[in-house]
Design a protein around this motif. Structure first.
Motif, mmCIF file in Angstrom:
data_model
loop_
_atom_site.group_PDB
_atom_site.id
_atom_site.type_symbol
_atom_site.label_atom_id
_atom_site.label_comp_id
_atom_site.label_asym_id
_atom_site.label_seq_id
_atom_site.Cartn_x
_atom_site.Cartn_y
_atom_site.Cartn_z
ATOM 1 N N ASP A 63 -16.281 -5.566 5.500
ATOM 2 C CA ASP A 63 -17.195 -5.901 6.734
ATOM 3 C C ASP A 63 -15.802 -5.940 7.754
ATOM 4 O O ASP A 63 -14.967 -6.715 7.691
ATOM 5 N N LEU A 64 -16.126 -4.823 8.548
ATOM 6 C CA LEU A 64 -15.170 -4.645 9.672
ATOM 7 C C LEU A 64 -15.149 -5.819 10.852
ATOM 8 O O LEU A 64 -14.497 -5.637 11.429
ATOM 9 N N THR A 65 -16.278 -6.682 10.767
ATOM 10 C CA THR A 65 -16.031 -7.871 11.520
ATOM 11 C C THR A 65 -14.800 -8.407 11.528
ATOM 12 O O THR A 65 -14.383 -8.935 12.533
ATOM 13 N N TYR A 66 -14.459 -8.662 10.181
ATOM 14 C CA TYR A 66 -12.973 -9.358 10.127
ATOM 15 C C TYR A 66 -11.991 -8.627 9.283
ATOM 16 O O TYR A 66 -11.006 -9.285 9.116
ATOM 17 N N VAL A 67 -12.116 -7.317 8.749
ATOM 18 C CA VAL A 67 -11.451 -6.664 8.229
ATOM 19 C C VAL A 67 -10.684 -5.520 9.034
ATOM 20 O O VAL A 67 -11.319 -4.502 9.449
ATOM 21 N N PRO A 68 -9.455 -5.691 9.671
ATOM 22 C CA PRO A 68 -8.600 -4.675 10.180
ATOM 23 C C PRO A 68 -8.535 -3.450 9.518
ATOM 24 O O PRO A 68 -8.323 -3.313 8.405
ATOM 25 N N LEU A 69 -8.568 -2.405 10.448
ATOM 26 C CA LEU A 69 -8.841 -0.872 9.538
ATOM 27 C C LEU A 69 -7.551 -0.682 9.022
ATOM 28 O O LEU A 69 -7.321 -0.034 7.851
ATOM 29 N N LYS A 70 -6.252 -1.127 9.401
ATOM 30 C CA LYS A 70 -4.874 -0.721 8.831
ATOM 31 C C LYS A 70 -4.984 -1.755 7.483
ATOM 32 O O LYS A 70 -4.590 -0.829 6.414
ATOM 33 N N HIS A 71 -5.474 -2.733 7.392
ATOM 34 C CA HIS A 71 -5.314 -3.671 6.218
ATOM 35 C C HIS A 71 -6.312 -2.929 5.406
ATOM 36 O O HIS A 71 -6.000 -2.958 4.088
ATOM 37 N N LEU A 72 -7.501 -2.582 5.639
ATOM 38 C CA LEU A 72 -8.445 -1.677 4.857
ATOM 39 C C LEU A 72 -7.844 -0.524 4.152
ATOM 40 O O LEU A 72 -8.047 -0.424 3.038
ATOM 41 N N GLY A 73 -7.192 0.167 4.847
ATOM 42 C CA GLY A 73 -6.428 1.381 4.452
ATOM 43 C C GLY A 73 -5.386 1.170 3.494
ATOM 44 O O GLY A 73 -5.437 1.722 2.216
ATOM 45 N N ARG A 103 -19.715 6.045 15.685
ATOM 46 C CA ARG A 103 -18.857 4.896 16.613
ATOM 47 C C ARG A 103 -17.206 4.778 16.280
ATOM 48 O O ARG A 103 -16.810 3.974 16.910
ATOM 49 N N PHE A 104 -16.792 5.582 15.294
ATOM 50 C CA PHE A 104 -15.572 5.591 15.027
ATOM 51 C C PHE A 104 -14.601 6.562 16.054
ATOM 52 O O PHE A 104 -15.252 7.724 16.055
ATOM 53 N N THR A 105 -13.401 6.270 16.598
ATOM 54 C CA THR A 105 -12.853 7.194 17.286
ATOM 55 C C THR A 105 -11.738 7.703 16.450
ATOM 56 O O THR A 105 -11.285 7.250 15.393
ATOM 57 N N VAL A 106 -10.956 8.578 17.083
ATOM 58 C CA VAL A 106 -9.693 9.367 16.204
ATOM 59 C C VAL A 106 -8.632 8.069 16.161
ATOM 60 O O VAL A 106 -8.227 7.774 15.012
ATOM 61 N N GLU A 107 -8.659 7.196 17.048
ATOM 62 C CA GLU A 107 -7.723 6.089 16.875
ATOM 63 C C GLU A 107 -7.750 5.056 15.862
ATOM 64 O O GLU A 107 -7.219 4.504 15.250
ATOM 65 N N HIS A 108 -9.325 5.038 15.732
ATOM 66 C CA HIS A 108 -9.781 3.897 14.656
ATOM 67 C C HIS A 108 -9.213 4.631 13.075
ATOM 68 O O HIS A 108 -8.898 4.002 12.316
ATOM 69 N N ILE A 109 -9.352 5.949 13.077
ATOM 70 C CA ILE A 109 -9.210 6.502 11.912
ATOM 71 C C ILE A 109 -7.990 6.652 11.569
ATOM 72 O O ILE A 109 -7.193 6.399 10.383
ATOM 73 N N GLY A 115 -2.456 2.221 7.436
ATOM 74 C CA GLY A 115 -2.306 1.420 6.006
ATOM 75 C C GLY A 115 -2.135 2.026 4.947
ATOM 76 O O GLY A 115 -1.561 1.792 3.932
ATOM 77 N N ILE A 116 -3.029 3.333 4.727
ATOM 78 C CA ILE A 116 -3.086 4.105 3.576
ATOM 79 C C ILE A 116 -1.388 4.837 3.431
ATOM 80 O O ILE A 116 -1.016 4.659 2.395
ATOM 81 N N ASN A 117 -0.898 5.251 4.469
ATOM 82 C CA ASN A 117 0.501 5.796 4.572
ATOM 83 C C ASN A 117 1.536 4.645 4.189
ATOM 84 O O ASN A 117 2.572 4.873 3.532
ATOM 85 N N LEU A 118 1.431 3.402 4.575
ATOM 86 C CA LEU A 118 2.226 2.260 4.368
ATOM 87 C C LEU A 118 2.118 2.140 2.989
ATOM 88 O O LEU A 118 3.137 1.563 2.293
ATOM 89 N N ALA A 119 1.114 1.880 2.337
ATOM 90 C CA ALA A 119 0.897 1.718 0.989
ATOM 91 C C ALA A 119 1.533 2.737 -0.006
ATOM 92 O O ALA A 119 2.325 2.410 -0.694
ATOM 93 N N CYS A 120 1.463 3.987 0.599
ATOM 94 C CA CYS A 120 2.253 4.984 -0.185
ATOM 95 C C CYS A 120 3.616 5.006 0.038
ATOM 96 O O CYS A 120 4.328 5.300 -1.038
ATOM 97 N N GLU A 121 4.045 4.374 1.154
ATOM 98 C CA GLU A 121 5.399 4.356 1.263
ATOM 99 C C GLU A 121 5.880 3.070 0.327
ATOM 100 O O GLU A 121 7.216 3.379 -0.180
ATOM 101 N N VAL A 122 5.370 2.201 0.444
ATOM 102 C CA VAL A 122 5.914 0.824 -0.257
ATOM 103 C C VAL A 122 5.841 1.087 -1.823
ATOM 104 O O VAL A 122 6.861 0.917 -2.547
ATOM 105 N N TYR A 123 4.678 1.900 -2.177
ATOM 106 C CA TYR A 123 4.737 2.360 -3.854
ATOM 107 C C TYR A 123 5.222 3.538 -4.195
ATOM 108 O O TYR A 123 5.410 3.847 -5.297
ATOM 109 N N GLY A 124 5.650 4.355 -3.260
ATOM 110 C CA GLY A 124 6.310 5.639 -3.543
ATOM 111 C C GLY A 124 5.402 6.663 -4.213
ATOM 112 O O GLY A 124 5.578 7.286 -5.131
#
Length: 344
Positions: A63-73, A103-109, A115-124
């Motif tokens: 639910d994007l009401t309370y889930v930040p997109l970076k956290h979701l990624g 309703r989503f912009t480039v900045e949203h994605i 978030g996805i890239n951060l996870a990839c960095e953390v876990y190699g």
């Protein structure tokens, strides 16, 4: 739409893909070719390849009401890594496909991909491809993870044997209580402009829900100690459901003990505030992404010396069934009451 936001249509599909992946750098020798061609090229030579995929739908899984997109990624990537670790493997590459409404912009994605890239960095892990599409039902995320494992060391669900010890990493129920807290504050804030939720003292359960971690560390500890589990799963749908999967596929029964189930203090406090049964939350809450595994009885001493792992019971003959032993010694049948997308 804000003046600083960019409509996705101005970039087009390929322009968006380029913008999201231009900073991606490959880290693994097995990633011969990543984003930019008709298919990724992977070279595993003498390793076994592991593949898992996960689909997340707005309104069902988040639910994007309370889930930040970076956290979701971050979470979307990590839950896939967790599946590979649960096979005693190592995640190496992911592909990411998304469906996006207007309703989503480039900045949203971009936030999602941060978030996805951060996870990839953390876990190699390498991001090596994917797809994008328009959506009329909000945000859709599909991630496929490719990993590798050594021959003879892949762990399945069907290897548990009578008298094996049942173990879990970390603690249970915190993610579910974090979700309950977020849902409570969402309801309380309905129709209010300046609502400030009070999350003080509850940071841990919020993090467990919004930014879970895969237990790479536990896999490394087990390998270092020379412990190869006989069966293993990650706890995504709840301890009861996952344990019943192991017992069903291994043709065994089990006994676990209420007082041995690891539960964090914040989880207990939140359950008390909401007047919810704490053990039920730990057994059925799900989204903990801890590891549930069985090991031979002779590994008992090694496990007792290991931080972050708790022995919660043992495997039995199949005719004894699967049960929880409560603090007062009562035997209760285990039931699969965890997450089921088709019942929600």
């Amino acid at each position: 739409m804000s003046e600083n936001q960019t409509e996705i249509a101005t970039l087009g599909e390929f322009g968006l893909i380029k913008k999201l992946t231009e900073s991606v750098k490959l880290k693994n020798a097995s990633s011969l070719k990543g984003v930019g061609d008709d298919a990724a090229v992977l070279d595993y030579q003498d390793k076994l390849q592991l593949v898992t995929t996960d689909l997340l739908l707005e309104g069902i899984h988040f639910d994007l009401t309370y889930v930040p997109l970076k956290h979701l990624g971050y979470k979307a990537a990590v839950v896939n890594f967790s599946d590979i670790y649960a096979m005693n493997g190592t995640p190496k590459q992911i592909t990411v496909s998304i469906g996006v409404s207007k309703r989503f912009t480039v900045e949203h994605i971009q936030q999602l991909y941060e978030g996805i890239n951060l996870a990839c960095e953390v876990y190699g892990v390498d991001l090596v491809g994917g797809d994008t599409s328009a959506s009329i039902t909000g945000l859709i995320i599909s991630i496929t993870c490719i990993g590798e494992g050594e021959k003879g060391k892949i762990v399945y669900r069907d290897g548990a044997k009578e008298n094996d010890l049942i173990c879990v990493s970390g603690d249970l129920g915190a993610a579910y209580m974090g979700l309950q807290l977020l849902e409570r504050e969402r309801v309380a804030s309905a129709g209010m402009k300046d609502f400030n939720p009070d999350f003080s003292g509850k940071e841990y359960i919020l993090e467990r829900q919004l930014k879970p971690e895969a237990r790479k560390d536990i896999i490394e500890i087990l390998a270092k100690k020379g412990i190869l589990p006989t069966a293993m799963m990650d706890i995504s749908d709840g301890l009861s459901s996952e344990l019943l999967h192991i017992c069903t596929q291994s043709h065994t029964g089990c006994r676990i003990y209420e007082e041995r189930i690891p539960i964090d203090y914040q989880t207990a406090v939140m359950a008390s505030e909401l007047n919810m049964n704490l053990v039920t939350a730990a057994l059925n809450g799900g989204e903990d992404y801890e590891l549930l595994f069985t090991v031979p009885l002779e590994m008992h001493e090694k496990l007792q010396e290991t931080d972050g792992i708790r022995i919660i019971g043992h495997i039995t003959k199949p005719e004894l069934g699967c049960a929880l032993i409560t603090r007062d010694g009562t035997e209760m049948e285990l039931r699969a009451q965890g997450w089921n997308a088709f019942n929600n």
